[in-house]
Design an enzyme around this catalytic site. Sequence first.
Site, PDB file in Angstrom:
ATOM      1  N   LYS A   1       0.840  -1.222   0.000  1.00  0.00           N
ATOM      2  CA  LYS A   1       0.000   0.000   0.000  1.00  0.00           C
ATOM      3  C   LYS A   1       0.868   1.262   0.000  1.00  0.00           C
ATOM      4  O   LYS A   1       0.476   2.276  -0.555  1.00  0.00           O
ATOM      5  CB  LYS A   1      -0.932   0.002   1.213  1.00  0.00           C
ATOM      6  CG  LYS A   1      -1.968  -1.121   1.164  1.00  0.00           C
ATOM      7  CD  LYS A   1      -3.359  -0.616   0.959  1.00  0.00           C
ATOM      8  CE  LYS A   1      -4.166  -1.681   0.252  1.00  0.00           C
ATOM      9  NZ  LYS A   1      -5.492  -1.879   0.686  1.00  0.00           N
TER      10      LYS A   1
ATOM     11  N   LYS B   1      -3.251 -10.533  -6.107  1.00  0.00           N
ATOM     12  CA  LYS B   1      -4.587 -10.883  -5.600  1.00  0.00           C
ATOM     13  C   LYS B   1      -5.651  -9.920  -6.119  1.00  0.00           C
ATOM     14  O   LYS B   1      -5.355  -8.754  -6.397  1.00  0.00           O
ATOM     15  CB  LYS B   1      -4.593 -10.906  -4.072  1.00  0.00           C
ATOM     16  CG  LYS B   1      -4.535  -9.556  -3.413  1.00  0.00           C
ATOM     17  CD  LYS B   1      -4.997  -9.636  -1.950  1.00  0.00           C
ATOM     18  CE  LYS B   1      -5.231  -8.219  -1.446  1.00  0.00           C
ATOM     19  NZ  LYS B   1      -6.215  -8.084  -0.437  1.00  0.00           N
TER      20      LYS B   1
ATOM     21  N   LYS C   1     -10.087  -4.755  -4.105  1.00  0.00           N
ATOM     22  CA  LYS C   1     -11.122  -3.722  -4.265  1.00  0.00           C
ATOM     23  C   LYS C   1     -10.551  -2.433  -4.816  1.00  0.00           C
ATOM     24  O   LYS C   1     -11.220  -1.704  -5.518  1.00  0.00           O
ATOM     25  CB  LYS C   1     -11.709  -3.372  -2.890  1.00  0.00           C
ATOM     26  CG  LYS C   1     -12.692  -4.344  -2.338  1.00  0.00           C
ATOM     27  CD  LYS C   1     -13.333  -3.727  -1.100  1.00  0.00           C
ATOM     28  CE  LYS C   1     -13.164  -4.586   0.115  1.00  0.00           C
ATOM     29  NZ  LYS C   1     -12.055  -4.223   0.984  1.00  0.00           N
TER      30      LYS C   1
END
Length: 325
Positions: free
Chosen positions: A111, A193, A196
Site C-alpha cells: 500500500k 490478488k 477492491k
Amino acid sequence: MPRIFSGVQPTNNIHVGNYLGAIRNWLELQTSNDCIFCVVDLHALTVYQKPEILRQNILNVAKTYLALGVDPKKSIIFVQSDVKEHAELAWILNTIAKTGELERMTQFKDKAKQHKENINLGLFSYPVLMAADILLYDTDGVPVGEDQKQHVELARDLALRFNHLYGETFVVPQPLINRNGARVMGLDDPSKKMSKSAASSFNYIALLDDVKVAEKKIMRAVTDSGSEVKAGIEKPALTNLLTIYSLLADRPIKEIEAEYSGRGYGDFKKGLAKVVVDFLVDFQTKFNNIADAEVKKILDAGAAQARKLAIGKIQEVKEKIGLLI
Ligand code: AQP
C-alpha cells in the site's frame, strides 16, 4: 462456544475474492460458533476516502453481509467506529508493537508503494488496530483470506507479549484460512490478488457489478498460453478462473475440466460468465430487497451488543496496566 471475529473494509464494493476467501466461510461458522462480524471503517481511512462514498460503502458492506446470509439472529454485526474501545485498545497495543515488525508487513509495503503521496501513520499501524479488533472480543478464530495471515500472526504475537508483561489477559487467536479460494487472483493480472482498490476495475468482479459488465470482465480475463482448460502450476490464470467456477457452482475442478476438455478458452469463459451472472442475480435480488432503515437498526443493535463485550475487556486491560486508580 468458540468466538469468531472477522471484518471487511468499506473501501469499495465487496468482490468475489472477499466472498470466496472470507465471507463464505463465515456462513458455515455461524451455526456452531459465537460470531462477530464487523464493517471495519476505521481501517478504510488509512487510504483517503470521499466522505459521501465512504458512508454509502459502510451501508453497502453491511447489506452485503446480510444478503450473503450472515444472520443477525446468530451473529453480531456492527460498524467498528461505533465501538470506541477498538481505537482505545489499538493505542495501548501500539505501545508494545515494534516498528520493525510493522515494517515487515507485506500489506504496508504494497500500500505504501500504491499510495506514495499518503504513507500515513494509520497505514503503518493498521495491523495493530486489527489486533485490537480481534483481541477485544477474546477471539479464538479469525476467518480471513491468505493475505491477512501475517496480520493475524501479529495479533497472536501482541497477545502473547501483553500476557507475558501483564499477566493472562488475551486469548491467542488462530487464523482460519480455507484451502480453496484463500487467494483469488486479479482477472487482469493473475500474479496479484484480486483487490477492491486495484487500478483497473477489470481486476475484480464486484458483487454489485452490472451483470453485463461482469460478463465483459470474464470474457476479457487474462488466460495462459495454450488452449486446454486445465488447472496447474503452469496455468495460473486458468487455475484462478477454475477455482472461481468451482466454488460458485459448487462443483469439483476435475469435473469442470472434463466438461470443457477440447473446447477451448472461449467456451469455458462463456460457461464461467453464466455461473457468475447467476450468482450475481441471486445476490443482487436479495441485496435490493434490504431497506437502509433495516440495516441501520441491525447495526445499532449489533453495536450495543459489541460495546458490552468491549467495555468489559478494556476495563480488564486498564486494570492490568495500571490505568485505573
Ligand atoms: N483476493 C482475495 N482472495 C481471497 N480473499 C481475499 N480477501 C481480500 N482479497 C482477497 C479477504 O477478504 C477479507 C476482507 O478484506 P479487506 O476488506 O479487509 O481488505 P483487503 O484484504 O485489503 O481486501 P482488498 O479487496 O484488497 O481491499 P483493498 O483493496 O481495499 O485493500 C479479508 O479476510 C481478506 O483476507
